[in-house]
Design an enzyme around this catalytic site. Sequence first.
Site, mmCIF file in Angstrom:
data_model
loop_
_atom_site.group_PDB
_atom_site.id
_atom_site.type_symbol
_atom_site.label_atom_id
_atom_site.label_comp_id
_atom_site.label_asym_id
_atom_site.label_seq_id
_atom_site.Cartn_x
_atom_site.Cartn_y
_atom_site.Cartn_z
ATOM 1 N N GLU A 48 0.511 -1.246 0.034
ATOM 2 C CA GLU A 48 -0.152 -0.013 0.163
ATOM 3 C C GLU A 48 0.716 1.359 0.057
ATOM 4 O O GLU A 48 0.618 1.999 -0.566
ATOM 5 C CB GLU A 48 -0.963 -0.034 1.037
ATOM 6 C CG GLU A 48 -2.056 -0.863 1.075
ATOM 7 C CD GLU A 48 -3.165 -0.670 -0.042
ATOM 8 O OE1 GLU A 48 -2.939 0.543 -0.614
ATOM 9 O OE2 GLU A 48 -3.505 -1.600 -0.638
ATOM 10 N N LEU A 91 12.045 4.417 -7.133
ATOM 11 C CA LEU A 91 10.426 4.463 -6.694
ATOM 12 C C LEU A 91 10.001 5.924 -6.358
ATOM 13 O O LEU A 91 8.826 6.303 -6.641
ATOM 14 C CB LEU A 91 10.138 3.630 -5.334
ATOM 15 C CG LEU A 91 9.352 2.423 -5.561
ATOM 16 C CD1 LEU A 91 9.118 1.719 -4.603
ATOM 17 C CD2 LEU A 91 8.429 2.353 -6.724
ATOM 18 N N GLY A 92 10.914 6.923 -6.083
ATOM 19 C CA GLY A 92 10.774 8.058 -5.741
ATOM 20 C C GLY A 92 9.847 8.276 -4.408
ATOM 21 O O GLY A 92 9.711 7.403 -3.742
ATOM 22 N N TYR A 131 -6.918 6.311 4.356
ATOM 23 C CA TYR A 131 -7.095 5.415 3.023
ATOM 24 C C TYR A 131 -6.208 4.081 3.586
ATOM 25 O O TYR A 131 -6.772 2.797 3.516
ATOM 26 C CB TYR A 131 -6.776 5.944 2.118
ATOM 27 C CG TYR A 131 -6.464 4.851 0.821
ATOM 28 C CD1 TYR A 131 -7.448 4.121 0.429
ATOM 29 C CD2 TYR A 131 -4.996 4.412 0.532
ATOM 30 C CE1 TYR A 131 -7.076 2.881 -0.385
ATOM 31 C CE2 TYR A 131 -4.574 3.279 0.085
ATOM 32 C CZ TYR A 131 -5.753 2.698 -0.510
ATOM 33 O OH TYR A 131 -5.259 1.460 -1.225
#
Length: 372
Positions: A48, A91-92, A131
Amino acid sequence: MMLCHPVPLPDASWLRSFRRRLPAWFRRHARELPWRRNRDPYAVWVSEIMLQQTQVGTVAGYFDRFLAAFPTIEALAAADEDEVLRLWEGLGYYRRARQLHKAARIIVAEHGGTFPTDPEIVRRLPGIGRYTAGAILSIAFDARVPILEANTLRLFSRLLAYNGDSQASAGQQLLWAMAETVLPRRGSGRMNQSLMELGSEVCTARAPRCRQCPVAALCRANQQGRQFDIPRPKVKRAVEVVRQAVVIVRRRGRVLLLRWPAGGRFGRLWDFPRFPLDSVRPADVRRELAENVLALTGVVVAPERLVKTLTHGVTRFRITLECYEAKFLSNGKSAATTLETRWLRPRELEKCPLSSTGRKLAGLLQVREVGA
Ligand code: SF4
């Protein structure tokens, strides 16, 4: 307190039909994704965090490598920050990696290494918002907790034919209420995954595939022929062109690196001295390079040639990165830099977490070293 929403939520018969159709579709159409192999909360959590602002296809390889290196929360907590950042490289949004690492240490210190199940506790962990907490708890523990992210926000807006501002308070309240309403008493994890899958694969932003949609008969936007107008398109910010310089400073077979502080785009990554060069005239470039390297690292250099120009995009910025070489002259006496610096051999850069462009330059240096 009864909330008054801008559009009505669906009734019981709509919900019964929706809860039957969507999971049945998901059983047949769910993509095989590495993080769907099991419901280990740690694996769900890592996936996630990686999936925030990053495409599924990019995350897959990173996810497997990360879990192979740190198979448990304890292993991640015990790892050195450089190892974690090195595996995140490319991935930044490196803040995600640092927060994941920090949260793992908190879970080990305060929860004995077991991922907590209380939503309030989970949401207090670094990097976990409403979230992400909902996704982890529903998928890993089947807790009845709603989720709302880009895909489900678009899907719910269309199902309800809600064309208001989905980021404003009324829109957020409506869409979170919808996210909660559609959840069954059991099977919330599967339902949440089905919702995200439908949003990502069928109810897509530009071209929703309503003919293949398992809930088309229940969709108000589809009934009204308004699926292309909902949600309201966001105003796009114009692309900004940026010019930057990076300097490879050499000294007896080693190159100079600095470490960016936490916060900011490159927080805690190692890098070659890098700075903006926007309005600098060609005649002033050398002086600018020398001054900036001194200010950043406390090292006096003699700039040499331009070795490479890289162009890349970051969010709305189009960056042209000019890569120069420079020779070490001396350590500046009065420079008051606070950044950590290191002199490393090109092959030693392999272990250092670098930005994507930093890694490209490191590759270039290694090729030269091998060829020398
Ligand atoms: Fe989206 Fe079309 Fe399905 Fe409605 S019918 S949920 S707009 S794909």
